[in-house]
Design an enzyme around this catalytic site. Structure first.
Site, PDB file in Angstrom:
ATOM      1  N   GLU A 302     -53.259  27.495  14.772  1.00 35.13           N
ATOM      2  CA  GLU A 302     -54.509  27.138  14.287  1.00 35.13           C
ATOM      3  C   GLU A 302     -54.477  26.265  12.874  1.00 35.13           C
ATOM      4  O   GLU A 302     -55.374  26.278  12.349  1.00 35.13           O
ATOM      5  CB  GLU A 302     -55.509  27.880  14.273  1.00 35.13           C
ATOM      6  CG  GLU A 302     -55.752  28.877  15.709  1.00 35.13           C
ATOM      7  CD  GLU A 302     -56.808  30.059  15.370  1.00 35.13           C
ATOM      8  OE1 GLU A 302     -57.462  30.224  16.289  1.00 35.13           O
ATOM      9  OE2 GLU A 302     -56.653  30.633  14.481  1.00 35.13           O
TER      10      GLU A 302
HETATM   11  C1  TNX Z   1     -57.220  33.434  17.210  1.00 34.14           C
HETATM   12  S1  TNX Z   1     -54.858  33.934  18.300  1.00 34.14           S
HETATM   13  C2  TNX Z   1     -56.300  33.711  16.259  1.00 34.14           C
HETATM   14  C3  TNX Z   1     -56.992  34.479  15.269  1.00 34.14           C
HETATM   15  C4  TNX Z   1     -58.181  35.425  15.431  1.00 34.14           C
HETATM   16  C5  TNX Z   1     -58.318  35.581  16.821  1.00 34.14           C
HETATM   17  C6  TNX Z   1     -59.441  36.336  17.179  1.00 34.14           C
HETATM   18  C7  TNX Z   1     -54.301  33.318  17.003  1.00 34.14           C
HETATM   19  C8  TNX Z   1     -53.111  33.043  17.034  1.00 34.14           C
HETATM   20  N1  TNX Z   1     -55.094  33.254  16.158  1.00 34.14           N
HETATM   21  O1  TNX Z   1     -56.850  34.042  13.845  1.00 34.14           O
HETATM   22  O2  TNX Z   1     -58.113  36.431  14.617  1.00 34.14           O
HETATM   23  O3  TNX Z   1     -58.353  34.440  17.596  1.00 34.14           O
HETATM   24  O4  TNX Z   1     -59.449  36.795  18.445  1.00 34.14           O
END
Ligand code: TNX
Length: 486
Positions: A302
């Site tokens: 992300e």
């Molecule tokens: C996505 S999955 C994220 C996390 C959040 C999570 C909450 C991923 C690699 N990143 O930063 O905590 O969703 O479910």
């Protein structure tokens, strides 16, 4: 023998029982401290509830009245397999390697009544059913992940989680040690990371961090339970806590305030500054020195605030840095866009882009958000958790197969499975246990048991038998209605 989780490869039941009494001994092969330690672990567990002395002795061969532990078994059992033979006069646990003995004693625990899991001595009928079990795992990587960045979990909590996951033959604990809301590991060369960056958490609580001694204690505790700790520092996004701690890490030299919300995708390291790479190199060097295992996780998820070309350059550079400190890089699925070495590993959460990396020989850890994110609510009435990947009830978390989950990724590309718990909404061990249990047992079975041996109708009945076991250990599990709890 028909309630074991994860379900063993082969079970043959015979008649009779082996009774553990005040006269029972545990015997271990002579000359191995490691096997003796496993014998001691079994003895300590059994002593708590039975109150029996259960002395541990070194002897070369099994004999009457004893539970005998020995390596030197069949090499086909591999690193983690075991064979358990229970007769009315003796018990023999054999493995090729010590880890197999450790998993064999987890099976022995599950063959005793749930009352054997209690921590204080009381009268009981401590009998093991006669029969033979031959057992070994499907996947080498059977993981849990704990986000200690959004809310901090101290050493005692992490140790408890390690004990709970080890009982179900999981062998990896991935610690998500940094994020926008907190930096949780002391770094000598950058002390403000933990000092300032670790000082708060989601919702504005007081946060916390592990000293390097704390961290080493966790690693050693896990190692004795055959669990490898995988440290993750999330880069180049999810870095607000670091950026807030050192102004010079920001492109404009201005430190942002600490962040206690739950949005993602707004922070990034500065690609054009030499100090960015000095920072990453220092952190990776210190973490590598604390990490006996071969892996370091660099996050990579992300990174919406990082320009695409910069992102690719970042990941390739992080990979070089990690390799320069003698480790293999793991990254979340997004890193599949970069040029990865076959020795690196990608962790799938929802995008089949990992197929690109798999095609070039990079192995995959499978953590589908809509199956294994244990921070997802079970259903609309779950008081804790998130639901961006949908509701994940106990059946949905169990009834799927890693080898058919991701287009372009097949069994041989897969290192194994991992169940993350993100902690935006989870503050205490009580909260964490409610979300992890019982769903984590399904992940353990997916990682260990042969695909052909698994089905939901059989699993839900076996799972029901684990309610009293979890209760005896004081675990706050979710007593969901789809399971006929005993
Ligand atoms: C996505 S999955 C994220 C996390 C959040 C999570 C909450 C991923 C690699 N990143 O930063 O905590 O969703 O479910």
């Amino acid at each position: 023998m028909n309630t074991i989780i994860p379900k063993p490869v082969a079970v043959t039941t015979t008649t009779g029982t082996f009774k553990i009494t005040a006269a029972t001994n545990i015997s271990v092969e002579p000359g191995s401290d490691e096997v003796t330690a496993i014998g001691d672990e079994l003895a300590e567990r059994l002593r708590r509830a039975t109150g029996y002395p259960l002395p541990v002795q070194a002897t070369a061969a099994p004999s009457a009245g004893r539970i005998h532990l020995t390596t030197g078994g069949d090499a086909a059992l591999g690193e983690e397999g075991y064979e358990l033979t229970i007769a009315s006069d003796s018990v023999t646990l054999t493995a090729h390697r010590p880890a197999g003995l450790f998993y064999g004693i987890q099976t022995i625990r599950q063959l005793l009544p749930a009352a054997a899991e209690q921590s204080t001595a009381h009268p009981g009928s401590w009998a093991l059913p006669a029969g033979t079990i031959r057992d070994y795992p499907r996947f080498a990587w059977r993981g849990a992940m704990l986000d200690v960045a959004r809310h901090f979990f101290g050493v005692a909590d992490v140790k408890r989680y390690i004990d709970l996951i080890a009982a179900y033959k999981l062998n990896r604990l991935h610690l998500h040690l940094s994020d926008d809301q907190g930096w949780r590991i002391w770094i000598n060369s950058w002390p403000n990371l933990a000092e300032h960056g670790g000082s708060t958490a989601v919702g504005g609580g007081s946060g916390g961090y592990y000293t390097q001694a704390d961290y080493a204690e966790i690693v050693a505790y896990a190692q004795r339970r055959y669990i490898m700790i995988i440290p993750e520092i999330d880069l180049p996004g999810h870095t607000n806590a670091a950026l807030a701690s050192y102004p010079e890490l920001n492109c404009d030299d201005a430190a942002p305030p600490l962040y206690t919300g739950i949005e993602v995708g707004f922070s990034t390291l500065c690609p054009d500054k030499a100090i960015t790479y000095q920072f990453v190199d220092d952190v990776v060097r210190e973490l590598a020195a604390l990490t006996p295992g071969p892996y370091l996780h660099i996050g990579g998820d992300e990174a919406q605030a990082t320009n695409h070309d910069d992102y690719i350059r970042f990941i390739e550079r992080f990979q070089q840095i990690v390799q320069g400190h003698g480790k293999r890089m793991i990254g979340w699925e997004e890193v599949s866009q970069a040029e990865l070495s076959p020795s690196s590993v990608v962790q799938y959460w929802h995008n089949p882009i990992v197929g690109q990396a798999a095609r070039r020989g990079t192995k995959v850890i499978v953590s589908p958000a809509d199956r294994l994110y244990l921070d997802m609510k079970y259903d609309s009435s779950t008081p804790l958790g998130l639901n961006w990947a949908g509701y994940v009830d106990v059946q949905h978390a169990y009834a799927w197969d890693p080898a058919t989950q991701i287009p372009g990724v097949s069994e041989s590309d897969i290192l194994g499975v991992e169940a993350p718990v993100w902690t935006e909404t989870l503050e205490t061990m009580h909260d964490l246990e409610f979300m992890a249990f019982p769903r984590l047992l399904g992940c353990a079975e997916i990682g260990w048991s042969p695909a052909a041996a698994r089905n939901w109708d059989d699993y839900r009945l076996r799972l029901a038998a684990h309610g009293p076991r979890l209760a005896a250990q004081g675990v706050n599990f979710n007593r969901v209605e789809s399971i006929p709890w005993r």
